[in-house]
Design a protein around this motif. Structure first.
Motif, PDB file in Angstrom:
ATOM      1  N   VAL A 112     -59.107  11.567 -25.620  1.00 16.68           N
ATOM      2  CA  VAL A 112     -59.319  12.515 -24.511  1.00 16.68           C
ATOM      3  C   VAL A 112     -60.601  13.303 -24.764  1.00 16.68           C
ATOM      4  CG1 VAL A 112     -58.359  14.494 -23.281  1.00 16.68           C
ATOM      5  CG2 VAL A 112     -56.853  12.660 -24.087  1.00 16.68           C
ATOM      6  N   SER A 202     -54.116  20.120 -10.242  1.00 20.60           N
ATOM      7  CA  SER A 202     -54.222  18.699 -10.545  1.00 20.60           C
ATOM      8  C   SER A 202     -55.666  18.277 -10.271  1.00 20.60           C
ATOM      9  CB  SER A 202     -53.233  17.893  -9.702  1.00 20.60           C
ATOM     10  OG  SER A 202     -53.408  18.170  -8.332  1.00 20.60           O
ATOM     11  N   ASP A 238     -52.705  17.031 -15.558  1.00 18.64           N
ATOM     12  CA  ASP A 238     -52.903  15.580 -15.469  1.00 18.64           C
ATOM     13  C   ASP A 238     -51.590  14.843 -15.762  1.00 18.64           C
ATOM     14  OD1 ASP A 238     -54.763  13.732 -14.701  1.00 18.64           O
ATOM     15  OD2 ASP A 238     -55.732  13.538 -16.656  1.00 18.64           O
ATOM     16  N   CYS A 241     -51.271  11.737 -13.105  1.00 20.47           N
ATOM     17  CA  CYS A 241     -52.218  10.610 -13.086  1.00 20.47           C
ATOM     18  C   CYS A 241     -53.000  10.464 -14.375  1.00 20.47           C
ATOM     19  CB  CYS A 241     -53.146  10.693 -11.889  1.00 20.47           C
ATOM     20  SG  CYS A 241     -54.356  12.019 -11.950  1.00 20.47           S
ATOM     21  N   GLY A 242     -52.666  11.223 -15.427  1.00 20.34           N
ATOM     22  CA  GLY A 242     -53.348  11.075 -16.698  1.00 20.34           C
ATOM     23  C   GLY A 242     -53.302   9.654 -17.219  1.00 20.34           C
ATOM     24  N   GLY A 249     -59.347  11.172 -19.740  1.00 18.07           N
ATOM     25  CA  GLY A 249     -58.834  12.286 -18.955  1.00 18.07           C
ATOM     26  C   GLY A 249     -59.412  12.283 -17.553  1.00 18.07           C
ATOM     27  N   SER A 250     -58.643  12.803 -16.600  1.00 16.53           N
ATOM     28  CA  SER A 250     -59.119  12.822 -15.215  1.00 16.53           C
ATOM     29  C   SER A 250     -60.249  13.825 -15.024  1.00 16.53           C
ATOM     30  CB  SER A 250     -57.963  13.144 -14.268  1.00 16.53           C
ATOM     31  OG  SER A 250     -56.984  12.132 -14.322  1.00 16.53           O
ATOM     32  N   ILE A 261     -55.624  20.534 -20.856  1.00 17.00           N
ATOM     33  CA  ILE A 261     -55.252  19.420 -19.983  1.00 17.00           C
ATOM     34  C   ILE A 261     -53.855  18.931 -20.380  1.00 17.00           C
ATOM     35  CG2 ILE A 261     -56.543  17.766 -21.412  1.00 17.00           C
ATOM     36  CD1 ILE A 261     -57.114  16.239 -18.728  1.00 17.00           C
ATOM     37  N   PHE A 263     -50.619  16.337 -20.224  1.00 16.21           N
ATOM     38  CA  PHE A 263     -50.257  14.930 -20.057  1.00 16.21           C
ATOM     39  C   PHE A 263     -48.745  14.769 -20.212  1.00 16.21           C
ATOM     40  CE2 PHE A 263     -54.596  14.695 -21.866  1.00 16.21           C
ATOM     41  CZ  PHE A 263     -55.213  13.957 -20.871  1.00 16.21           C
TER      42      PHE A 263
END
Length: 418
Positions: A112, A202, A238, A241-242, A249-250, A261, A263
């Motif tokens: 990440v 998000s 995230d 959709c992580g 990472g998004s 972030i 997950f």
């Protein structure tokens, strides 16, 4: 095509109602909006493998909900399950954490982009709540800004006024802005100087019952700069959709860097673990917050998570999920068009949202989804769907054939749209 029946699911649900509040709780309950009409859906599964699940009546479904996200490689992935079994032979939940926890944290920091450290829990809501507490500990502030209709879990602070069981005081420090509305965020920062601990969102808007929305150009770069200027912690949720957009990472996918972030879903392909990753500047604040749970050092999910990340890298999962998602959604749109329906696809293709736009009441959309489910393709009505890496071209072709037959069924139900 013949349509499925669910006699055993109904019998089991009647038993469940006697001993479990609501029978099936949460968003999987038959009274929730994503499974409408309830008569079209099975309520209980018997087993799953790869891209498929089977219900207690023996019906097989291509599963586009993927356990609401965790199944990213395919159910019962051989490599992940092997790693979990090997760890289980050594230990799982023990008085002391295992070396596996350290190895998993090291792998996340290496994977990440914004991560200097990692902290583990069990649910997405665990780590979003921890992120909020870290932001308050680091800044000495109490208020937090969220996006209207955003979802960050089931904790009291994530609810809305009037929700059963929620006290007004639990929401008193929440502030809200609309998605993609930078000006609203800037105005809130001016209205509450030195009072806002964090902005949590998000990476793109993943609301239910509405089309998903991607960030506008420069939205995140402006938000990043505003948070940095005013000492506000930027938290990216995230959880959903992580690892589906980018393994880094998004935030990395959209060209900015989060401070924290969160997950969960795809982190260990179904084994229960979540993670909060953060920057060095917040490590001390994270250390100061006492936060733990009964099974948070469990080693089997850590081993599964290590194997999952390794395999996601080996197969370049984001690229594969995008390609499968494009092939599937392009096909669905084409099938809809041949029946004179407009199927709108929104969001990111590894986690797309779809809606038939020809009927504002959404009845046609619900009837089409129901017809797909009754023919072996598990979609839901008003929630984003998930792609997993086990989907094959044969699965997609089968899905498109089912979609075609389902549209024929909908045309018979709604002849005014023929």
């Amino acid at each position: 095509m013949e349509t499925y029946t669910y006699a055993n699911s109904r019998k089991l649900f009647e038993r469940a109602m006697k001993v479990i509040p609501a029978g099936v709780y949460g968003h999987l309950g038959p009274v929730e909006g994503s499974m409408v009409p309830p008569s079209a859906f099975p309520f209980f599964s018997s087993h799953a493998e790869g891209a498929h699940l089977w219900d207690v009546d023996g019906n097989r479904f291509i599963d586009y909900m993927c356990a609401y996200g965790p199944n990213i490689l395919g159910y019962r992935d051989e490599d992940v399950d092997h790693a979990a079994r090997e760890q289980a032979q050594l230990s799982d939940c023990v008085t002391l954490p295992s070396a596996t926890m350290v190895e998993f944290a090291e792998q996340l920091v290496d994977t990440v982009d914004s991560a200097d450290w990692a902290f583990f829990a069990k649910n997405g809501g665990d780590v979003t709540s921890f992120a909020l507490m870290i932001a308050r500990a680091a800044t000495g502030r109490t208020k937090a800004v969220f996006v209207n209709k955003g979802y960050h879990g089931v904790a009291a602070w994530t609810k809305l006024p009037g929700n059963p069981g929620i006290a007004e005081a639990e929401l008193s420090n929440n502030l809200y802005v609309d998605w993609n509305n930078y000006q609203q965020l800037e105005e809130l920062v001016s209205r509450y100087p030195g009072q806002i601990a964090c902005f949590m969102a998000s990476p793109y808007f993943q609301g239910n019952f509405v089309d998903n929305e991607l960030p506008e150009a420069e939205y995140w770069s402006k938000v990043r700069a505003l948070c940095t200027k005013h000492g506000i912690v930027l938290v990216i949720d995230d959880v959903r959709c992580g690892f589906r957009l980018d393994l880094a990472g998004s935030d990395y996918h959209y060209g900015f860097k989060a401070d924290l972030i969160c997950f969960c879903k795809a982190l260990a392909n179904g084994y229960n673990v979540s993670a909060l990753c953060g920057i060095d500047a917040l490590k001390s604040a994270a250390s100061s917050v006492f936060y733990t749970g009964s099974y948070w050092f469990s080693a089997v999910p850590f081993a599964a998570g290590i194997a999952t990340l390794k395999k996601l890298k080996e197969i370049d999962a984001p690229k594969r999920l995008y390609e499968i998602g494009k092939k599937l959604t392009d096909g669905l749109v084409d099938v809809a068009r041949t029946h004179s329906f407009n199927l709108n696809i929104s969001g990111e293709l590894p986690m797309w949202y779809m809606r038939i736009t020809d009927d504002e009441s959404q009845i046609i959309h619900q009837d089409w989804i129901a017809a797909c489910v009754q023919r072996g393709v598990f979609f839901t009505n008003h929630h984003n769907h998930f792609i997993n890496a086990a989907l094959t071209d044969e699965d997609i072709l089968y899905t498109l054939n089912v979609a075609d037959d389902a549209f024929k069924a909908v045309r018979k139900l709604h002849p005014q749209f023929v």
